[in-house]
Write an enzyme that holds these catalytic residues in place. Sequence first.
Site, short mmCIF file in Angstrom:
data_model
loop_
_atom_site.label_atom_id
_atom_site.label_comp_id
_atom_site.label_asym_id
_atom_site.label_seq_id
_atom_site.Cartn_x
_atom_site.Cartn_y
_atom_site.Cartn_z
N SER A 123 0.84 -1.20 0.00
CA SER A 123 0.00 0.00 0.00
C SER A 123 0.87 1.25 0.00
O SER A 123 1.97 1.25 0.59
CB SER A 123 -0.85 -0.02 1.27
OG SER A 123 -1.48 1.23 1.46
N TYR A 147 -1.58 -0.72 10.63
CA TYR A 147 -1.88 -1.35 9.33
C TYR A 147 -0.69 -1.16 8.37
O TYR A 147 -0.18 -2.13 7.80
CB TYR A 147 -3.15 -0.74 8.72
CG TYR A 147 -3.31 -1.08 7.25
CD1 TYR A 147 -3.62 -2.39 6.86
CD2 TYR A 147 -3.12 -0.12 6.26
CE1 TYR A 147 -3.74 -2.71 5.51
CE2 TYR A 147 -3.24 -0.44 4.91
CZ TYR A 147 -3.55 -1.74 4.55
OH TYR A 147 -3.64 -2.06 3.21
N LYS A 151 2.30 -3.85 6.59
CA LYS A 151 2.68 -3.94 5.17
C LYS A 151 4.19 -3.75 5.02
O LYS A 151 4.86 -4.43 4.24
CB LYS A 151 1.94 -2.87 4.34
CG LYS A 151 0.44 -3.10 4.25
CD LYS A 151 0.10 -4.34 3.44
CE LYS A 151 -1.38 -4.59 3.34
NZ LYS A 151 -1.72 -5.88 2.72
#
Length: 336
Positions: A123, A147, A151
């Site tokens: 992302s 989050y 990643k």
Amino acid sequence: MILVTGGAGYIGSHTCVELLDAGNEVVVLDNFSNSSRASLERVQQICAKRLTVVEGDIRDQAGVEKVLNDFGCTAVVHFAGLKSVLDSVTSPLDYYDNNVVGTHRLLRAMQASQLKRIIFSSSATVYGDPKFLPYTEDHPLNPVNPYGQTKFVVEQMLRGLFASDPTWSIGILRYFNPIGAHESGLIGEDPKGVPNNLLPFVAQVAVGRRERLNVFGGDYDTPDGTGVRDYIHVVDLAQGHVAALKSLDQPACFAVNLGTGRGNSVLDVVKAFEQASGRSIPYSVQPRRAGDIAACYAATDRAAKHLGGWQATRNLETMCRDHWRWQNQNPNGYGG
Ligand code: NAD
Ligand code: WQD
């Protein structure tokens, strides 16, 4: 046979369509924690082709190994994971478990099966606050929420794996803001509860499920004061995965942005969606949302180079038109 983890989800379902259309066989592994089987029925309807569905969890290494071996998989496209920035702040361990532990088990299963080709859904959030724009892939990585940190950790794990064994082929794709839906209107994004993201919220206002949009911040240093993002049509994104898979024929480990290179503001999106839907979208400007940045958009040269010339072709008007068709035909998503 391609294993698509999380293939029943928003981006996964659109990618399954493109993979099937390109002549691949597909097996989906999904625990349906954020999706339903209905999306995969629709995928098969769109393509008039069958795919195989296995209900299971990527954290179950033996289960993943069984799928890889039973179906003779030749590559993995790995979408499975949790994706809400907000939830990751309140439940970070769930995010590390699904995203980091899950990917670790998947990679172990692949290693045990001698399968070394994987595309990973990363992302743009891994970049953190922009030091410069557009973000090139060499921009420093400094994710600011759990989050994004999961990643980042997975990206590092993949790079470490490749350094230890350069016969792997690893494509890390950093998505910007995927929106839109398949042009059939049969599949699209179906978030549970109140949507965190802009487009599902706007679409639910347009269809009458919500009264008005809260615009988070009207005082950013952007042309109209609202946040600017690089929105990319989910079908362009899905086609980027098919291109990336082809590039995995050579051992490599690369990270590329998937975006359009263009930024649009919240108010640009509202206007485009009003035009596409013929509905008005009432909104009120509210204070900024914590953790948001003013603007974010991608440098796209490296993707074109690694993905055989792939580039996003669909504009904001098409994104809104397709998103609206999905929302209008399925006002309550897959729930009817
Ligand atoms: P989604 O929630 O619609 O799809 C994820 C799928 O994975 C769901 O079907 C869910 O049921 C499944 N899943 C979750 N945990 C699992 C587990 N442990 N085992 C098996 N299946 C599991 O999300 P999406 O928008 O399609 O995103 C797909 C991937 O792309 C995610 O990894 C996400 O982090 C990443 N991504 C998404 C965006 C975005 O804005 N949508 C942007 C950048 C990156
Ligand atoms: C877009 C713009 C908001 C909702 C997130 C994740 C990112 C990636 C994509 C997974 C911003 C504004 C939004 C609303 C608004 N996901 N907004 N009212 O924050 O760019 O990115 O999704 O990897 O990691 O952080 O997307 O759609 O939430 O917001 O005004 O009700 O819309 O402030 O400017 P974001 P978004």
